[in-house]
Structure formats: structure tokens, C-alpha cells
Design a protein around this motif. Structure first.
Motif, PDB file in Angstrom:
ATOM      1  N   ASP A 192      10.699  34.975   5.933  1.00  0.00           N
ATOM      2  CA  ASP A 192      10.157  36.299   5.661  1.00  0.00           C
ATOM      3  C   ASP A 192       9.162  36.329   4.506  1.00  0.00           C
ATOM      4  OD1 ASP A 192      12.187  35.585   4.018  1.00  0.00           O
ATOM      5  OD2 ASP A 192      13.152  37.538   3.948  1.00  0.00           O
ATOM      6  N   TYR A 193       9.000  35.237   3.792  1.00  0.00           N
ATOM      7  CA  TYR A 193       8.129  35.285   2.611  1.00  0.00           C
ATOM      8  C   TYR A 193       6.923  34.369   2.779  1.00  0.00           C
ATOM      9  CZ  TYR A 193       6.668  35.548  -2.206  1.00  0.00           C
ATOM     10  OH  TYR A 193       5.940  35.768  -3.331  1.00  0.00           O
ATOM     11  N   PRO A 194       5.706  34.921   2.792  1.00  0.00           N
ATOM     12  CA  PRO A 194       4.495  34.093   2.924  1.00  0.00           C
ATOM     13  C   PRO A 194       4.123  33.493   1.580  1.00  0.00           C
ATOM     14  CG  PRO A 194       3.888  36.394   2.799  1.00  0.00           C
ATOM     15  CD  PRO A 194       5.375  36.359   2.652  1.00  0.00           C
ATOM     16  N   GLU A 195       4.557  32.279   1.321  1.00  0.00           N
ATOM     17  CA  GLU A 195       4.366  31.764  -0.032  1.00  0.00           C
ATOM     18  C   GLU A 195       2.940  31.289  -0.273  1.00  0.00           C
ATOM     19  OE1 GLU A 195       7.522  29.303  -1.372  1.00  0.00           O
ATOM     20  OE2 GLU A 195       6.513  28.828  -3.241  1.00  0.00           O
ATOM     21  N   TRP A 214      -5.250  38.242   2.151  1.00  0.00           N
ATOM     22  CA  TRP A 214      -6.152  37.759   1.099  1.00  0.00           C
ATOM     23  C   TRP A 214      -6.239  36.235   1.088  1.00  0.00           C
ATOM     24  CZ3 TRP A 214      -6.701  40.477  -4.222  1.00  0.00           C
ATOM     25  CH2 TRP A 214      -7.146  41.790  -4.012  1.00  0.00           C
ATOM     26  N   LEU A 219      -1.681  41.629  -6.565  1.00  0.00           N
ATOM     27  CA  LEU A 219      -2.820  42.538  -6.551  1.00  0.00           C
ATOM     28  C   LEU A 219      -3.192  42.944  -5.130  1.00  0.00           C
ATOM     29  CD1 LEU A 219      -5.011  43.916  -8.236  1.00  0.00           C
ATOM     30  CD2 LEU A 219      -6.379  41.859  -8.045  1.00  0.00           C
ATOM     31  N   ARG A 241       8.560  33.769  12.251  1.00  0.00           N
ATOM     32  CA  ARG A 241       8.521  35.030  11.508  1.00  0.00           C
ATOM     33  C   ARG A 241       9.893  35.643  11.217  1.00  0.00           C
ATOM     34  NH1 ARG A 241       8.680  38.362   8.436  1.00  0.00           N
ATOM     35  NH2 ARG A 241       7.381  40.164   8.030  1.00  0.00           N
ATOM     36  N   LEU A 250       8.072  41.968   0.173  1.00  0.00           N
ATOM     37  CA  LEU A 250       8.198  40.581   0.648  1.00  0.00           C
ATOM     38  C   LEU A 250       7.078  40.254   1.622  1.00  0.00           C
ATOM     39  CD1 LEU A 250      11.982  39.939   1.320  1.00  0.00           C
ATOM     40  CD2 LEU A 250      10.516  38.675  -0.216  1.00  0.00           C
ATOM     41  N   ASN A 251       6.804  41.192   2.512  1.00  0.00           N
ATOM     42  CA  ASN A 251       5.772  40.993   3.515  1.00  0.00           C
ATOM     43  C   ASN A 251       4.402  40.766   2.866  1.00  0.00           C
ATOM     44  OD1 ASN A 251       4.524  40.880   5.963  1.00  0.00           O
ATOM     45  ND2 ASN A 251       4.715  43.044   6.430  1.00  0.00           N
ATOM     46  N   TRP A 252       4.142  41.464   1.768  1.00  0.00           N
ATOM     47  CA  TRP A 252       2.869  41.313   1.074  1.00  0.00           C
ATOM     48  C   TRP A 252       2.851  40.079   0.178  1.00  0.00           C
ATOM     49  CZ3 TRP A 252      -1.769  43.228   1.826  1.00  0.00           C
ATOM     50  CH2 TRP A 252      -1.912  44.430   2.532  1.00  0.00           C
ATOM     51  N   GLY A 253       3.975  39.392   0.069  1.00  0.00           N
ATOM     52  CA  GLY A 253       4.014  38.193  -0.772  1.00  0.00           C
ATOM     53  C   GLY A 253       4.155  38.488  -2.250  1.00  0.00           C
ATOM     54  N   LEU A 254       4.641  39.675  -2.591  1.00  0.00           N
ATOM     55  CA  LEU A 254       4.866  39.984  -3.998  1.00  0.00           C
ATOM     56  C   LEU A 254       5.967  39.088  -4.548  1.00  0.00           C
ATOM     57  CD1 LEU A 254       3.115  42.485  -3.566  1.00  0.00           C
ATOM     58  CD2 LEU A 254       4.790  43.818  -4.783  1.00  0.00           C
ATOM     59  N   SER A 255       5.928  38.830  -5.831  1.00  0.00           N
ATOM     60  CA  SER A 255       6.982  38.026  -6.431  1.00  0.00           C
ATOM     61  C   SER A 255       7.158  38.446  -7.877  1.00  0.00           C
ATOM     62  CB  SER A 255       6.633  36.538  -6.339  1.00  0.00           C
ATOM     63  OG  SER A 255       5.359  36.302  -6.844  1.00  0.00           O
ATOM     64  N   ILE A 270       5.963  33.846  -8.500  1.00  0.00           N
ATOM     65  CA  ILE A 270       6.012  32.452  -8.070  1.00  0.00           C
ATOM     66  C   ILE A 270       4.667  31.780  -8.277  1.00  0.00           C
ATOM     67  CG2 ILE A 270       6.323  30.942  -6.095  1.00  0.00           C
ATOM     68  CD1 ILE A 270       8.249  33.069  -5.016  1.00  0.00           C
ATOM     69  N   TRP A 302       2.371  38.336   8.474  1.00  0.00           N
ATOM     70  CA  TRP A 302       2.680  38.482   7.050  1.00  0.00           C
ATOM     71  C   TRP A 302       1.447  39.080   6.395  1.00  0.00           C
ATOM     72  CZ3 TRP A 302       3.791  33.901   9.654  1.00  0.00           C
ATOM     73  CH2 TRP A 302       5.145  33.537   9.722  1.00  0.00           C
ATOM     74  N   ARG A 303       1.551  40.311   5.875  1.00  0.00           N
ATOM     75  CA  ARG A 303       0.387  40.952   5.268  1.00  0.00           C
ATOM     76  C   ARG A 303      -0.138  40.151   4.086  1.00  0.00           C
ATOM     77  NH1 ARG A 303      -0.524  46.249   6.464  1.00  0.00           N
ATOM     78  NH2 ARG A 303      -2.590  45.740   5.742  1.00  0.00           N
ATOM     79  N   GLY A 304       0.763  39.427   3.434  1.00  0.00           N
ATOM     80  CA  GLY A 304       0.356  38.628   2.277  1.00  0.00           C
ATOM     81  C   GLY A 304      -0.698  37.591   2.599  1.00  0.00           C
TER      82      GLY A 304
END
Lengths: 171, 387, 163
Positions: C46-49, C100, B356, C42, B232-237, B330, C95-97
Motif C-alpha cells: 500500500d505504500y509507494p516508497e 510526481w 509536498l 496494489r 499512504l496512497n500519496w506516499g506521505l511519511s 522516510i 498510487w497517487r504518490g
């Protein structure tokens, strides 16, 4: 194409002494090249999915002797399937230069042929792969159907017949 | 036109010093791609290796960056739909849907009920078709050639159904602003029923080939583990997230089209490894078939498939964010309008880009050969990573 | 469960505006307050969309969208920065997402993110002239002047050579 093993055997039987057949070496080499075109696996974008579909069950490219090679050094044909970007162009040229002579290029789809829908207003698209490597056959379509790709591959095979294979091999 | 002259840049990896004495802790930098059979397109990975162990993976992307977002600023709203086809070219139908929903939100219109049913069915067919390409190529990466042939056999049936609607095999442009391109052709439903039967047999075939295969399982079990919180933290979906145990699925959490009216189960797996992601996608195909079966009776109801939309679209000034659960996760579309015929900004949030970005985390402590399995299991499409 | 009123009350020191539009909570802030606001968001979101930027012509608007998986709620945070030499604190440690996504905004719009661990170009290449998604970046539709750019791997090699 169209010569079966039975026909060759029947033809050989008629030759005095049997087992021999006279032909121009060029014709034999070209016949072999035509029946075993090995493209380099090089999927760029959308067209690559149609290229995969051509190789899979329904269209079954293998029956024409077309087998993908993962390295340019074993390939004699490059199918540029998709949009070439400026970031990709040097890589593409390097792959082309690594292929042994004689080598051919098919520009598959509108993007590879001339930029396609990304011709205008895109800052990163190469407007046609022919600016980077010489192209032998262009296929239109966005993406082209597998039948079109097969047609292009067969047409390329036919074009070998006019070539002097021995001279080409010497480079 | 003459060929352009240019210098080909050399890849200057630092010189490898052969160790004298101790053989441990020798790091090597390897460039993998952009032309590599297992990078699914034009991805390039820079790997830092200690022998066979992976120390660091740096994905280099942008080899298919076509500037779609810049082009979109120069096109009218309806002209952008075909460009969305070419983002994630393995699930074009869903890319159409995401963008079209954003523009519909901006205009404040909604597709007619029949169009919504058809959109949902097309979306689920697309999900299966996309997962079939994934399953085939994932098997291929791990040395299982036969599954690829089987998967593409059933995928052709889906493409035939799509072709009957819009005439294209890959880039459909079928979902339009305010509806869909045309009503279903006569006999389409019979074709769909025949396909559903064939697909159920097909799924049994693939599972017979892969799921229980000890060689295949050895390559993916316990490989590329990521926890749900990290994911979730990495924004995976999408399946890459649900393979870690999260139930986050927009079809349930923020329903759109007909997903609120059908009964389905969100597929998850707890292991968080490649096997978990594999299981989720296989289960999702079963769920998709069930969703299509539930919606089949509603295809009998006649009705319009397109609402009235002005020929030149000039949405009111404002912005709208629409997101859909595409096969890879998403897919978000953010459209900003200033009241003119061209958008000020169109932003595509692509699932593969986020998936990725976590590759380095998943590859920590793995071997070089596992990178191929992990990359296959997160199912990226470079068209939408680079846009 | 947080409500919109509660959230805007808790974060009132870090906000310059807020509204609820179509079920989405839209918050506006400024570059000095944004870090504190994001830290406050934060725990719940919890989700960085998404994270992106819009060139409105006059200035740049940075936009981020967060999602709460527990509450099934989206929040939009936006703020404006000047066109040139705009910089913001990074959110990639929260948020690590966003790591990038921030690289992408830097690449395409030239926004600097202070404290980002690896702010390199991501979609274009090292040495690309300008930031393509700015409105004043004009695309040359005539290819006669087009050249294939020189590209090197130096930044990546440097990154990997680091211990």
C-alpha cells in the motif's frame, strides 16, 4: 557607532544656545543607514538556516538594528544565502531590481560566492551570484558561521562612511 | 567577470475581469513565491482562487535543484557524504546516516557497537533540532514570534554538542562509512546531560506558549485534513503521515542502528489536520529525549568507533536500498555499483518531495491563509525536495 | 500474509524473473506485463516508497520500490526499456504518490508515462535542453558559454486555466 544618547546630550549642552549640533549631513545619514540595515528575507539554501540563527536568540542581530523585511521594496540589502540555480537566477535579478537605491548585496557562503561544492558537474548551478547581480561583500564558509555574517554586516556598515549619501539617494 | 545579460520573464497572469452584477465565482490566479517569507525557502505556489477560497494549488519546485544525483556519479563513495549534508540541511546528520547505511549495505560491513549507539543518539538529537526549527518557523508563519526565539535557544545547545564532535554547526559530515568521524570528546556526556535538563524545561516553555493558545489553535484545528489511507496512497511519511493516525515508523517497522534495543512509543494523532501533525512532532521530541536517556549508560562502554574500510572504496557490482526514518519521513538511498570507484547511480528518495505532492489534496476547500498553515505543518525543506 | 513463493506463483504470468535478496523481494518484468503486475501488487503493497530510473549505458532500467505496512515487507520491481522513446504505462492512478515521481523520471530521463494526468517537467524548467541524468548528457564545466535560460509559466497557466 558607539555614540550614546547621553553623549549627544552632553555634546549639545556645550554648544552655545544648546540643542544644536553641527555635522555633515552625509555623516548623519550614513550613521542612520549604518544603524538600520534592513535586509530582504531571502533564504535560498543551507546558509539561510545560519542566517535565521543569526537573527534568533543566541546571536541577536536585532541589537545592531538589522531587521529583515519580507519585501525587496523596503530593503536596502540583499543577503544571498545559498546556491543560486539557473531556474532561480531571473527571480533573483528581479528582486534586486525592485530594491530602492542605494542597495547592497552580500554573497553568503561558498555557493553564492563562486558555486562552492556545486561548481563542477552540476548542470543547474550558477557559478557565483556575481554573474547575476553585483556583489559588495563575499563571505566564505559552507555555511559561514553567524559570527562571520555579523562581521560582514558590520564591515558593510563601516563602508557607508566613505559614501556620499545624498548623491546616492538621487541615484 | 561581467554580469550576464538576460530578459526577466514576465508573469503573464490572465487578465482579471472585474465582475459586473454577481460577485460569486470569480477565479484569480496568484503566484506565491519563490521569494515569500512563509514558503520556507524557494518554493513557488501557483494558486487558483475563488475570492479567498482555494480551488487548486500547483507547487512549482526546482528552484534549488542542484543536480546532486548527477554530481554523485562523478564522485567517489566517500566524497558523496558531504553532499548529503546539503540535501536536508536542517537534519544533515540523518542524511549522512541514510547514505552511509546504503554504502555499508553494498560493502556488507557494519559499524561497531559503540558507533551505533553514538549514531542513534546523534540521530535523535538531530530530530529534536530539526523539530525545533520547524516549531519556531511554524509559529512564525502563524504570527507567534516568541516561540521561534525560544526554540533557537535550545537548538544552539544541540549545535554546540555537534560542534564538539565534528567542528561544524550545520553540515556535519560526522557519520562516515563504517563508523563515525571520531570518538566523543572528553566531557561530552556531561554537556549532553545538561542539555537534556534544559530541553525538558524548554519543551514546557513552548507548549505553554503555543499548545493552549486559542489564537494558534484556531489557525490549525480542522485545517488541512487528510485521511490515513489517502496519506499512504500519496506516499506521505514521518509526522505528516502519523498525524493522520498511521503508526508507520521505520524505527519500529524496520529497525536500524540501536532502535531495536530501546523502548519507545510511536507518536500518532487521529485528527489528520495541522493540529495532529503539530501534536505528533511535540510528542516525538519527548520520545527522542527518552531514547537518548536510555542510551546514556551505554556510552560508558569503551570500544572502536570505526571499522576498517579500504582507502579507495570499490564495492562489488550490485545495488542496495537503505531507508531511514528522518525527521521529515522516510529518506531512502538507492546505490548502484558496477565495481568501480564511482557509483553508477545514487538516488535519494526524499520525504519532503512526497509530502509536498499531497499539498493540493490537503488544501481543497481551504482559505488562502490556511495554505500557509498547511505548508508549515508538513515541514518541507527545499534542499531535499529539489536535490 | 503473503509469502514470496505464493506471490511469485500468483504473479508468474507477469514476471520474467524473481529472487529474494537480503529480505527484499526483487521482481523483474517487462513493459507489456508491468501494469498487470502492479495491479496485482496494489492490495498488499500500500505504500509507494520510490520510483526511479538507472541509465546503465546500454538501456534504461526503471525501478520501483513498494512497501507493505501490514507485512513490513519491501518489494522491488524493475524492468528495462530502450534508451530513446521509451514509454511505460503510468502507475499514478494506482498510487497517487507516483504522480510526481513519474514526472521526475520523465524530466531527468525522458521516459514517457502513458496515461499520466500531468506529465510536465518538474525539477528543471519548461524548454530545458535534454534529460540531465542520462549518461550522454555532458555537463559543461566551463562557464564562458553559460547563459540564463528563458523561462515561461505558460504550462502552469494552461493547467490552471483548465476547468
Amino acid at each position: 557607532m558607539g555614540v550614546t544618547g547621553d553623549q549627544i546630550a552632553a555634546a549639545c549642552d556645550k554648544v552655545p544656545g544648546g540643542g544644536y549640533i553641527l555635522a555633515r549631513l552625509d555623516d548623519v545619514l550614513n550613521w542612520a543607514r549604518e544603524s538600520s540595515q534592513w535586509p530582504v528575507t531571502f533564504g535560498l539554501a543551507c546558509c539561510a538556516i545560519e542566517m535565521m540563527a543569526t537573527g534568533a536568540a543566541h546571536y541577536d542581530q536585532d541589537r545592531l538594528g538589522i531587521i529583515y523585511r519580507a519585501t525587496p521594496r523596503q530593503a536596502d540589502l540583499m543577503i544571498v544565502s545559498g546556491t543560486v540555480t539557473k531556474k532561480m537566477a531571473p527571480v533573483l535579478r528581479r528582486l534586486y531590481e525592485q530594491m530602492p537605491e542605494p542597495k547592497y548585496v552580500i554573497a553568503m557562503g561558498n555557493c553564492a560566492s563562486g558555486g562552492g561544492p556545486y561548481y563542477y558537474d552540476s548542470y543547474n548551478t550558477v557559478r557565483g551570484v556575481d554573474l547575476v547581480v553585483p556583489v559588495d561583500i563575499y563571505i566564505s564558509g559552507c555555511p559561514p558561521r553567524p559570527e562571520q555574517l555579523l562581521d560582514a554586516l558590520i564591515a558593510l556598515g563601516q563602508s557607508y562612511k566613505k559614501e556620499h549619501a545624498l548623491k546616492l539617494a538621487r541615484g | 567577470m561581467p554580469l550576464r545579460d538576460f530578459r526577466i520573464p514576465e508573469f503573464d497572469a490572465p487578465e482579471v475581469q472585474l465582475p459586473t452584477g454577481e460577485l460569486a465565482h470569480e477565479t484569480t490566479i496568484v503566484s506565491m513565491g519563490p521569494q515569500h517569507p512563509s514558503t520556507h525557502g524557494v518554493l513557488r505556489l501557483m494558486l487558483k482562487l475563488d475570492g479567498e477560497s482555494v480551488l487548486q494549488v500547483v507547487p512549482v519546485i526546482g528552484y534549488l535543484h542542484r543536480g546532486t544525483e548527477k554530481i554523485a556519479e562523478k564522485r567517489s563513495y566517500a566524497m558523496i557524504v558531504p553532499y548529503t549534508d546539503r540535501l536536508d540541511y536542517i537534519s544533515s546528520m540523518y542524511m549522512n546516516l541514510g547514505y552511509v547505511r546504503a554504502v555499508e549495505g553494498l560493502l556488507g560491513i557494519e559499524a561497531p557497537p559503540r558507533a551505533r549507539v553514538i549514531r542513534t543518539i546523534l540521530g535523535e538529537l538531530q530530530r529534536i533540532a530539526s523539530h525545533l526549527v520547524w516549531l519556531g518557523t511554524f509559529g512564525l508563519d502563524l504570527g507567534a514570534w516568541t516561540a521561534f526565539i525560544y526554540c533557537f535557544r535550545e537548538r544552539e545547545l544541540i549545535l554546540d554538542l555537534f560542534e564538539q564532535i565534528c567542528g561544524a554547526r550545520l553540515t556535519y559530515n560526522a557519520i562516515r562509512i563504517g563508523g563515525i568521524v571520531a570518538d566523543l570528546p572528553a566531557g561530552w556526556e556531561d554537556g549532553l546531560r545538561a542539555y537534556l535538563t534544559a530541553q525538558e524545561q524548554g519543551l514546557r516553555d513552548y507548549e505553554g506558549l503555543l499548545t493552549g493558545n486559542p489564537v494558534f489553535r484556531a489557525r490549525i484545528e480542522g485545517i488541512g485534513v487528510i485521511s490515513a489511507a489517502d496519506a499512504l496512497n500519496w506516499g506521505l511519511s514521518g509526522p505528516s503521515l502519523r498525524g493522520s493516525g498511521s503508526t508507520f515508523d521505520l524505527r519500529k517497522d524496520d529497525p536500524y542502528e540501536c532502535y531495536g534495543e530501546v523502548d519507545f512509543h510511536v507518536a500518532t494523532a487521529d485528527s489528520g489536520d495541522c493540529l495532529g501533525r503539530y501534536e505528533v512532532r511535540i510528542q516525538e521530541m519527548h520520545e527522542s529525549l527518552s531514547i537518548i536517556r536510555q542510551l546514556l549508560p551505554r556510552l560508558q562502554e569503551p570500544g572502536e568507533v570505526q571499522t576498517k574500510v579500504p582507502r579507495v572504496l570499490k564495492p562489488p557490482a550490485g545495488e542496495f536500498y537503505a531507508h531511514v526514518e528522518a525527521p521529515r519521513g522516510i529518506f531512502g538511498v538507492y546505490v548502484v555499483s558496477d565495481g568501480s570507484a564511482n557509483p553508477v547511480r545514487v538516488r535519494f528518495r526524499s520525504p519532503s518531495f512526497a509530502n509536498l505532492s499531497a499539498l493540493n489534496t490537503m488544501c481543497a476547500g481551504m482559505k488562502l491563509a490556511d495554505v500557509v498553515a498547511i505548508l508549515g505543518s508538513i515541514d518541507i525543506v527545499l534542499g531535499e525536495v529539489d536535490r | 500474509m503473503t509469502t514470496f513463493a505464493q506471490l511469485t506463483h500468483d504473479q508468474r504470468a507477469h514476471l520474467t524473473g524473481s529472487e529474494e535478496a537480503g529480505g527484499v523481494w526483487c521482481l523483474t518484468t517487462d513493459p507489456r506485463k508491468v501494469r498487470a503486475l502492479l495491479e496485482g501488487l496494489r492490495p498488499a503493497f500500500d505504500y509507494p516508497e520510490d520510483l526511479t530510473c538507472i541509465d546503465t549505458g546500454g538501456e534504461l532500467r526503471v525501478f520501483c520500490r513498494l512497501w507493505s505496512t501490514a507485512q513490513r515487507q519491501a518489494v522491488h520491481v524493475s524492468l528495462t526499456i530502450p534508451r530513446s522513446r521509451g514509454h511505460l504505462p503510468t502507475a499514478s492512478d494506482l498510487w497517487r504518490g507516483y504522480e510526481w515521481q513519474e514526472r521526475e523520471v520523465f524530466d531527468l530521463f525522458g521516459v514517457q508515462f502513458d496515461g499520466h494526468p500531468d506529465l510536465r517537467r518538474i525539477l528543471t524548467w519548461e524548454g530545458f535542453p535534454g534529460h540531465p541524468l542520462l549518461k550522454d548528457f555532458v555537463v559543461d564545466n566551463d562557464d564562458s558559454s553559460w547563459e540564463i535560460p528563458e523561462q515561461t509559466d505558460q504550462e502552469i497557466i494552461d493547467l490552471l486555466s483548465r476547468e
